[in-house]
Motif scaffolding. Structure first.
Motif, short mmCIF file in Angstrom:
data_model
loop_
_atom_site.label_atom_id
_atom_site.label_comp_id
_atom_site.label_asym_id
_atom_site.label_seq_id
_atom_site.Cartn_x
_atom_site.Cartn_y
_atom_site.Cartn_z
N ARG A 104 32.63 40.44 28.97
CA ARG A 104 33.50 41.60 29.22
C ARG A 104 34.75 41.51 28.34
O ARG A 104 35.22 42.51 27.79
CB ARG A 104 33.88 41.66 30.70
CG ARG A 104 34.70 42.88 31.06
CD ARG A 104 35.13 42.87 32.51
NE ARG A 104 34.04 42.75 33.45
CZ ARG A 104 33.34 43.78 33.94
NH1 ARG A 104 33.63 45.00 33.58
NH2 ARG A 104 32.37 43.57 34.82
N TRP A 107 33.98 42.50 24.82
CA TRP A 107 33.82 43.96 24.77
C TRP A 107 35.19 44.64 24.73
O TRP A 107 35.43 45.52 23.90
CB TRP A 107 33.01 44.44 25.97
CG TRP A 107 33.10 45.92 26.22
CD1 TRP A 107 33.69 46.54 27.27
CD2 TRP A 107 32.57 46.98 25.41
NE1 TRP A 107 33.58 47.89 27.18
CE2 TRP A 107 32.90 48.20 26.02
CE3 TRP A 107 31.87 47.02 24.21
CZ2 TRP A 107 32.54 49.43 25.51
CZ3 TRP A 107 31.52 48.25 23.68
CH2 TRP A 107 31.84 49.44 24.32
N CYS A 108 36.08 44.20 25.59
CA CYS A 108 37.42 44.80 25.60
C CYS A 108 38.13 44.56 24.27
O CYS A 108 38.80 45.46 23.74
CB CYS A 108 38.24 44.25 26.77
SG CYS A 108 37.68 44.87 28.38
N ARG A 111 36.92 46.92 21.62
CA ARG A 111 37.46 48.27 21.81
C ARG A 111 38.98 48.31 21.72
O ARG A 111 39.58 49.35 21.89
CB ARG A 111 37.02 48.81 23.18
CG ARG A 111 35.53 49.01 23.39
CD ARG A 111 34.86 49.92 22.37
NE ARG A 111 35.53 51.16 22.13
CZ ARG A 111 35.26 52.32 22.71
NH1 ARG A 111 34.31 52.39 23.60
NH2 ARG A 111 35.93 53.41 22.39
N ASN A 112 39.63 47.15 21.45
CA ASN A 112 41.09 47.06 21.42
C ASN A 112 41.70 47.43 22.76
O ASN A 112 42.74 48.10 22.83
CB ASN A 112 41.68 47.92 20.29
CG ASN A 112 41.30 47.38 18.94
OD1 ASN A 112 41.33 46.17 18.71
ND2 ASN A 112 40.90 48.27 18.04
N TRP A 113 41.05 46.99 23.83
CA TRP A 113 41.53 47.22 25.19
C TRP A 113 41.99 45.89 25.78
O TRP A 113 41.53 44.83 25.39
CB TRP A 113 40.42 47.77 26.08
CG TRP A 113 39.87 49.10 25.72
CD1 TRP A 113 40.42 50.05 24.93
CD2 TRP A 113 38.62 49.63 26.17
NE1 TRP A 113 39.62 51.15 24.84
CE2 TRP A 113 38.49 50.92 25.60
CE3 TRP A 113 37.61 49.16 26.97
CZ2 TRP A 113 37.39 51.73 25.84
CZ3 TRP A 113 36.51 49.96 27.21
CH2 TRP A 113 36.40 51.25 26.64
N SER A 114 42.82 45.96 26.77
CA SER A 114 43.15 44.80 27.59
C SER A 114 42.15 44.72 28.73
O SER A 114 41.70 45.75 29.24
CB SER A 114 44.55 44.94 28.17
OG SER A 114 45.51 44.97 27.14
N VAL A 115 41.79 43.52 29.12
CA VAL A 115 40.90 43.35 30.26
C VAL A 115 41.70 43.74 31.51
O VAL A 115 42.79 43.22 31.74
CB VAL A 115 40.40 41.90 30.37
CG1 VAL A 115 39.53 41.72 31.61
CG2 VAL A 115 39.65 41.49 29.11
N PRO A 116 41.18 44.67 32.31
CA PRO A 116 41.89 45.05 33.54
C PRO A 116 42.15 43.83 34.43
O PRO A 116 41.35 42.89 34.47
CB PRO A 116 40.94 46.04 34.21
CG PRO A 116 40.13 46.60 33.08
CD PRO A 116 39.96 45.46 32.11
#
Length: 160
Positions: A104, A107-108, A111-116
């Protein structure tokens, strides 16, 4: 993995006599397959009939094993563990996808996302790419990409 049958929908516990019959069927099947292999390598043997014998033998052994195991007949109703919510409508589909293991967190990062905060970056899963999208979302991936948890993915897809 021990007790895998408990994780497969429709399977049941077998008694000692049933297990013995299953093992006997598998032993006979191995001998049958050895004979088929011998026929395949013998000169002058009609290979079309050998192929048909193999197919019918596989079917016969599968049916004999099912006769003992008696797996439950599954229906959409028996497979559904819950009803759709919020006006959603249940669908069944078939897709061919490309996939590779990815956590996960990976994947984050892709996508240049922070892991929630309420999710685990180490959760195992798969990067899944569908080949039916024209505009890529992620450079280097021409299809639509998503991430799926490992158990969900492995229940839905089988490698080709």
């Amino acid at each position: 993995m021990e007790n895998q049958h408990r994780q497969i929908a429709g399977y049941r516990e077998l008694g000692p006599d049933e297990i013995a019959m299953m093992n006997e069927a598998k032993a006979i099947e191995r001998r049958f397959n050895s004979f088929i292999d011998k026929l395949r390598s013998a000169p002058g043997i009609d290979q079309r009939n050998v192929a048909m014998a193999q197919t019918h033998g596989e079917d016969a052994f599968m049916r004999a094993v099912r006769a003992v195991a008696q797996p439950a007949r599954l229906t959409m109703a028996s497979v559904a563990a819950f009803e759709p919510v919020g006006g959603m409508i249940r669908h069944v589909g078939t897709k061919v996808v490309d996939a590779q293991p990815m956590t996960r967190g990976e994947w984050c990062a892709l996508r240049n996302w922070s892991v929630p905060a309420d999710e685990n970056a180490d959760d195992e899963g798969y990067l899944v790419e569908y080949a039916d999208r024209i505009q890529p979302l992620i450079p280097g991936h021409p299809g639509y990409v998503s991430w799926s948890p490992k158990d969900v993915f492995e229940q839905a897809y089988t490698p080709l």
